[in-house]
Enzyme design. Structure first.
Site, PDB file in Angstrom:
ATOM      1  N   LYS A  67       0.891  -1.177   0.000  1.00 48.98           N
ATOM      2  CA  LYS A  67       0.000   0.000   0.000  1.00 48.98           C
ATOM      3  C   LYS A  67       0.923   1.219   0.000  1.00 48.98           C
ATOM      4  O   LYS A  67       1.452   1.619   1.024  1.00 48.98           O
ATOM      5  CB  LYS A  67      -0.881  -0.013   1.254  1.00 48.98           C
ATOM      6  CG  LYS A  67      -2.196   0.744   1.141  1.00 48.98           C
ATOM      7  CD  LYS A  67      -2.102   2.194   0.752  1.00 48.98           C
ATOM      8  CE  LYS A  67      -1.683   3.086   1.901  1.00 48.98           C
ATOM      9  NZ  LYS A  67      -1.438   4.488   1.422  1.00 48.98           N
ATOM     10  N   GLU A 100      10.120   2.102  10.223  1.00 49.93           N
ATOM     11  CA  GLU A 100      11.122   3.129   9.875  1.00 49.93           C
ATOM     12  C   GLU A 100      10.401   4.459  10.009  1.00 49.93           C
ATOM     13  O   GLU A 100       9.551   4.791   9.188  1.00 49.93           O
ATOM     14  CB  GLU A 100      11.613   2.928   8.435  1.00 49.93           C
ATOM     15  CG  GLU A 100      12.349   1.620   8.185  1.00 49.93           C
ATOM     16  CD  GLU A 100      13.761   1.620   8.761  1.00 49.93           C
ATOM     17  OE1 GLU A 100      14.294   2.691   9.073  1.00 49.93           O
ATOM     18  OE2 GLU A 100      14.320   0.522   8.898  1.00 49.93           O
ATOM     19  N   CYS A 156      14.019  11.540   5.653  1.00 51.79           N
ATOM     20  CA  CYS A 156      13.885  11.212   7.084  1.00 51.79           C
ATOM     21  C   CYS A 156      15.219  11.311   7.814  1.00 51.79           C
ATOM     22  O   CYS A 156      15.268  11.674   8.976  1.00 51.79           O
ATOM     23  CB  CYS A 156      13.318   9.815   7.236  1.00 51.79           C
ATOM     24  SG  CYS A 156      14.244   8.613   6.278  1.00 51.79           S
ATOM     25  N   GLU A 196      10.209  17.042  13.806  1.00 52.82           N
ATOM     26  CA  GLU A 196      10.577  16.810  12.414  1.00 52.82           C
ATOM     27  C   GLU A 196       9.768  17.750  11.521  1.00 52.82           C
ATOM     28  O   GLU A 196       8.544  17.745  11.559  1.00 52.82           O
ATOM     29  CB  GLU A 196      10.261  15.360  12.046  1.00 52.82           C
ATOM     30  CG  GLU A 196      10.719  15.007  10.662  1.00 52.82           C
ATOM     31  CD  GLU A 196      10.422  13.564  10.304  1.00 52.82           C
ATOM     32  OE1 GLU A 196       9.286  13.117  10.542  1.00 52.82           O
ATOM     33  OE2 GLU A 196      11.325  12.890   9.797  1.00 52.82           O
TER      34      GLU A 196
HETATM   35  P1  NAD Z   1       2.579   8.934   6.983  1.00 55.73           P
HETATM   36  O1  NAD Z   1       2.840   8.243   8.263  1.00 55.73           O
HETATM   37  O2  NAD Z   1       1.511   9.934   6.931  1.00 55.73           O
HETATM   38  O3  NAD Z   1       2.238   7.888   5.837  1.00 55.73           O
HETATM   39  C1  NAD Z   1       3.067   6.793   5.539  1.00 55.73           C
HETATM   40  C2  NAD Z   1       2.218   5.684   4.930  1.00 55.73           C
HETATM   41  O4  NAD Z   1       1.289   5.229   5.904  1.00 55.73           O
HETATM   42  C3  NAD Z   1       1.389   6.127   3.726  1.00 55.73           C
HETATM   43  O5  NAD Z   1       1.299   5.077   2.794  1.00 55.73           O
HETATM   44  C4  NAD Z   1       0.014   6.382   4.346  1.00 55.73           C
HETATM   45  O6  NAD Z   1      -1.035   6.239   3.433  1.00 55.73           O
HETATM   46  C5  NAD Z   1      -0.036   5.289   5.398  1.00 55.73           C
HETATM   47  N1  NAD Z   1      -0.954   5.543   6.514  1.00 55.73           N
HETATM   48  C6  NAD Z   1      -1.393   6.749   6.979  1.00 55.73           C
HETATM   49  N2  NAD Z   1      -2.255   6.551   7.995  1.00 55.73           N
HETATM   50  C7  NAD Z   1      -2.350   5.210   8.187  1.00 55.73           C
HETATM   51  C8  NAD Z   1      -3.056   4.392   9.111  1.00 55.73           C
HETATM   52  N3  NAD Z   1      -3.853   4.906  10.034  1.00 55.73           N
HETATM   53  N4  NAD Z   1      -2.894   3.042   9.029  1.00 55.73           N
HETATM   54  C9  NAD Z   1      -2.075   2.495   8.104  1.00 55.73           C
HETATM   55  N5  NAD Z   1      -1.393   3.226   7.194  1.00 55.73           N
HETATM   56  C10 NAD Z   1      -1.525   4.572   7.243  1.00 55.73           C
HETATM   57  O7  NAD Z   1       3.983   9.534   6.533  1.00 55.73           O
HETATM   58  P2  NAD Z   1       4.297  10.393   5.242  1.00 55.73           P
HETATM   59  O8  NAD Z   1       3.823  11.769   5.467  1.00 55.73           O
HETATM   60  O9  NAD Z   1       3.851   9.674   4.015  1.00 55.73           O
HETATM   61  O10 NAD Z   1       5.901  10.326   5.227  1.00 55.73           O
HETATM   62  C11 NAD Z   1       6.675  11.200   5.965  1.00 55.73           C
HETATM   63  C12 NAD Z   1       7.172  10.536   7.227  1.00 55.73           C
HETATM   64  O11 NAD Z   1       7.862   9.320   6.917  1.00 55.73           O
HETATM   65  C13 NAD Z   1       8.173  11.369   7.972  1.00 55.73           C
HETATM   66  O12 NAD Z   1       7.879  11.342   9.339  1.00 55.73           O
HETATM   67  C14 NAD Z   1       9.492  10.662   7.690  1.00 55.73           C
HETATM   68  O13 NAD Z   1      10.488  10.862   8.646  1.00 55.73           O
HETATM   69  C15 NAD Z   1       9.078   9.271   7.636  1.00 55.73           C
HETATM   70  N6  NAD Z   1      10.083   8.473   6.913  1.00 55.73           N
HETATM   71  C16 NAD Z   1      10.901   7.635   7.595  1.00 55.73           C
HETATM   72  C17 NAD Z   1      11.868   6.923   6.917  1.00 55.73           C
HETATM   73  C18 NAD Z   1      12.806   5.996   7.618  1.00 55.73           C
HETATM   74  O14 NAD Z   1      13.438   5.182   6.935  1.00 55.73           O
HETATM   75  N7  NAD Z   1      12.920   6.030   8.917  1.00 55.73           N
HETATM   76  C19 NAD Z   1      11.989   7.056   5.549  1.00 55.73           C
HETATM   77  C20 NAD Z   1      11.144   7.934   4.893  1.00 55.73           C
HETATM   78  C21 NAD Z   1      10.178   8.633   5.590  1.00 55.73           C
END
Ligand code: NAD
Length: 462
Positions: A170, A245, A279, A369
């Site tokens: 997803k 992550e 990130c 962040e």
């Molecule tokens: P997000 O948490 O909003 O979304 C990430 C994914 O989760 C998306 O596919 C989203 O549709 C899904 N999602 C959202 N709500 C959900 C729920 N209730 N249940 C299941 N899935 C759900 O994050 P984002 O805005 O897409 O990405 C940015 C964040 O990701 C930042 O905090 C960044 O630091 C983090 N990130 C971490 C890493 C790492 O390797 N540690 C890498 C890249 C990004």
């Protein structure tokens, strides 16, 4: 932009049960460029069933056969690398050269590394009077963010397939087109039907249904700490494994003997790359008080040079969020030395490359962040002070240390509560374990450590 109007289920593109759609927007001008299905719980259920049905045969495939499929997948991605770069630019907004050099290129290295690992890894070992088998963990739910859309997918799907797991992906709602290209490449690579399935959809709908599905054995999630916490709680109640992550707030520590200009320039470039949506970005620069003013001047000049060259952030919501943090930084007394909350362009979701000086460790912009092109420069008195500041957030994903002597930088890095540290500008290594200490996550991705996340052991005693 080319888009599939279905979801990739059991080896073919099929219409989604849900009638809902996601509008894909070009962040450079706010225009809708494509529509894709917003899958619902029924679509997730069908996909998980397909993955479960495909599991026994795929898990039993010889590792050499899985390696061959992964090599074919890498080749299919290579053949599409220009299309991938253009698609990432269209839906994420990153400038085309960056899309080519990073978004399209890094996943090729990672896919290739897992083709090799599948062929060479020991899935069986002797321990005393036991034989230990490393078996696939089962059906994997892969939930990915938009910031490095293809890398995040490959960093989960390639090791999962190498391990013998089957997958339901997803991807983030902002970047579904890159995920569709990946699914096409999987198809071309001859991966058997049901081994990989793609359901585009919204996080709280499709994502949540996938994370909660009883047919999933491991939830591998990359995204925000807030959502990761929720996923971990759900998985915990079901006694299901998770790999998380999450967010970061990494420190770039410049020790007094370092090459200051290099450390500052590389540090600014690190934060501005991908418009700050990385990130592991070193968003806090820590400088000794004797070199502080010079570092601020260098950083302001470096940021100003970027001008318009960085792309937009991914969405209007992200732009508003980043600007809100910049305004909060000003309100809490940080000194703006480059950029600011005004958008540098009339159209699109642009944020000016922004640098704050006189940031103190407790300020919001030093703790939370931001996920935008915003750098905070903090002053430290001595090494102990630098270490306290570096370790003084809930995060621990990455970092950097610069020193005159490598050994001095290594000694400091060993005391940092973080999963990855670049020493004097060390290069990204796609085989090194990547993952967080503290609230930056659970588990590791990439290389052999990333493969281990998708395996469980079975011991036979003789
Ligand atoms: P997000 O948490 O909003 O979304 C990430 C994914 O989760 C998306 O596919 C989203 O549709 C899904 N999602 C959202 N709500 C959900 C729920 N209730 N249940 C299941 N899935 C759900 O994050 P984002 O805005 O897409 O990405 C940015 C964040 O990701 C930042 O905090 C960044 O630091 C983090 N990130 C971490 C890493 C790492 O390797 N540690 C890498 C890249 C990004």
């Amino acid at each position: 932009m080319k888009a599939q109007h279905g979801i990739y289920l059991d080896g073919a593109w099929r219409p989604a049960a849900s009638q809902d759609e996601i509008e894909v927007v070009d962040p450079a001008d706010g225009q809708v460029i494509a529509r894709v299905p917003a899958g619902g719980a029924e679509d997730i259920d069908t996909a998980v069933r397909a993955a479960r049905a495909a599991l026994p045969a795929w898990a039993a495939t010889p590792p050499a056969e899985r390696a061959a499929r992964l090599t074919a997948l890498r080749d299919a991605l290579v053949a599409r690398k220009d299309e991938i770069a253009e698609t990432v630019t269209a839906e994420l907004g990153s400038p085309l050269p960056f899309s080519q050099a990073v978004h399209a290129a890094v996943p090729l290295a990672v896919a290739g590394s897992y083709a090799e690992l599948a062929a060479t890894h020991s899935f069986e070992e002797r321990v005393g009077n036991s034989t230990v088998f490393h078996e696939p963990i089962g059906v994997v739910a892969a939930i990915t963010p938009w910031n490095y859309p293809l890398h995040q997918i490959v960093a989960k799907v390639a090791p999962a397939l190498a391990a013998g797991c089957t997958v339901v992906l997803k991807p983030a709602e902002d970047t579904p087109l890159t995920a569709q290209l990946f699914a096409e490449a999987v198809h071309e690579a001859g991966v058997p039907a049901g081994v990989f399935n793609l359901v585009t959809g919204l996080g709280p709908v499709a994502g949540q249904a996938l994370a909660e599905h009883p047919g999933v054995d491991l939830v591998s999630f990359t995204g925000s700490t807030a959502v990761g916490r929720q996923i971990a709680a759900t998985a915990g109640a079901a006694v299901k494994k998770v790999a998380l992550e999450l967010g970061g707030k990494s420190a770039n520590v410049i020790l007094p003997g370092a090459d200051l200009a290099k450390a500052v320039n590389v540090g600014v470039a690190n934060v501005m790359a991908n418009s700050g949506q990385t990130c592991s970005a070193w968003t806090r620069m820590l400088v000794h008080r004797d070199h502080y003013d010079e570092a601020v001047e260098l950083a302001a000049a470096a940021a100003a040079k970027y001008g318009d060259r960085i792309g937009p952030v991914v969405s209007a919501g992200q732009q508003a969020r980043v600007r809100g943090y910049i305004e909060q930084g000003i309100a809490e007394g940080a000194r703006l030395v480059a950029g600011g909350p005004e958008s540098p362009r009339e159209r699109g979701f642009f944020v000016a490359p922004t640098v704050f000086a006189d940031v103190t460790p407790q300020m919001t912009i030093a703790q939370e962040e931001i996920f935008g092109p915003v750098l905070s420069i903090l002053r430290y008195e001595d090494e102990e002070d630098a270490l306290r500041i570096a370790n003084g957030t809930v995060y621990g994903l990455a970092g950097a240390v610069w020193a005159g002597e490598e050994a001095e930088a290594v000694a400091f890095a060993r005391r940092m509560d973080t999963g990855q540290v670049d020493i004097n500008g060390g290069r990204f290594n796609p085989l090194a374990p990547f993952g967080g200490y503290k609230q930056s996550g659970v588990g590791r991705e990439l290389g052999a450590h990333g493969l281990a996340e998708y395996l469980q052991t079975k011991s036979l005693q003789f």
